[in-house]
Enzyme design. Structure first.
Site, PDB file in Angstrom:
ATOM      1  CD  GLU A  40      -2.317   1.533   3.179  1.00 28.13           C
ATOM      2  OE1 GLU A  40      -3.662   1.755   2.827  1.00 28.13           O
ATOM      3  OE2 GLU A  40      -1.510   0.919   3.785  1.00 28.13           O
ATOM      4  CE  LYS A 116      -6.545   1.496   4.516  1.00 28.18           C
ATOM      5  NZ  LYS A 116      -5.743   2.680   4.906  1.00 28.18           N
ATOM      6  CB  CYS A 152      -3.821  -1.743   5.126  1.00 27.99           C
ATOM      7  SG  CYS A 152      -2.839  -0.219   6.379  1.00 27.99           S
TER       8      CYS A 152
END
Length: 263
Positions: A40, A116, A152
């Site tokens: 990321e 995300k 993440c």
């Protein structure tokens, strides 16, 4: 499916242009893999929020353009981790940046885009600066298999992975910039997502130190049974794993726990 996970290490001193070229060469060295995966925000950095505005780029900007050429050169799918995307117009919360992942085909064509959903920072950092994504995204892999995309902090929210499972996912692809002080959570949650969904799990974390944060490394590839097939340490590393995605269906048939879901 042969997978290369590039656990990239970097610090604040390395210019983003030099890092892009270094990453492109690392990806190029993975010729022969079906899928190459990066962490990321390896360009913008995961925690140095002050750099995000300056390092933001359009969706099909310099990072995607560079790695698309490399994907074509080596004939591999490339999950480029994520970039700070400058959105063409502000989102529903009025922000014009997003944490965006792109998966490239072996022909260098974008085949999946994921923004995300869960933003880390408890009101600062990502929630303050970035628009949240709102779509469950899957992508087809070689052999007719399906992967679910997340990033993440998403890993802490199991309901997202149930949604991906119901969308046909057999493997989860998770790039991250996860710090060392919580890296035990990173390892445990990745294995839990694999076990509870009977999905393989491929994660690519960052190494090094940036924005004052020492990163956790420990990228891992986990079978649908929960067996850890490969795990990196704290330093820059490349994991090369032959992952049998056909084993996912065999395990689900042998131990049909998902058939007993009630909620």
């Amino acid at each position: 499916m042969k997978v290369a996970v590039i656990q990239l290490a970097y610090d604040d001193a390395e210019p983003i242009g030099e890092r892009r070229e270094r990453v492109a060469e690392l990806v190029r060295m993975q010729r022969g893999h079906d899928l190459v995966m990066l962490p990321e925000l390896w360009g913008a950095t995961g925690f140095d929020y002050q750099k995000w505005e300056a390092s933001a780029e359009p969706l099909y900007g310099p990072t995607v353009e560079l790695l698309a050429g490399v994907a074509r050169d080596i004939g591999s799918m490339v999950h480029l981790g994520s970039i700070i995307e400058r959105l063409p117009e502000p989102g529903v919360e009025g922000r014009h940046l997003a944490n965006t992942s792109v998966v490239l085909s072996p022909a260098g064509e974008p085949v999946a885009v994921y923004r995300k959903i869960h933003r880390f920072g408890f009101g600062a950092g990502e929630p303050k600066l970035l628009e949240a994504g709102g779509e469950i995204v899957t992508v087809g892999l070689p052999g007719g298999h399906t992967a679910g995309l997340s990033t993440c902090y998403d890993l802490r929210f199991p309901e997202l992975y149930r949604r991906q499972l119901d969308a046909g996912a057999e493997v989860f692809l998770v790039p991250a910039a996860w710090p060392k002080r919580r890296v035990e959570h990173w390892s445990l949650l990745g294995q839990a997502r694999a076990v509870e969904n009977q999905c393989a799990f491929i994660s690519c974390n960052t190494a090094g130190t940036h924005g004052g944060y020492e990163m956790g490394g420990r990228s891992q590839v986990v079978a649908a049974t929960g067996e850890v097939l490969a795990e990196a340490g704290l330093d820059e590393a490349v994991l090369s794993v032959d992952l049998d995605l056909g084993a996912v269906a065999r395990w689900r048939e042998e131990f049909p726990v998902l058939a007993d879901r009630r909620l």
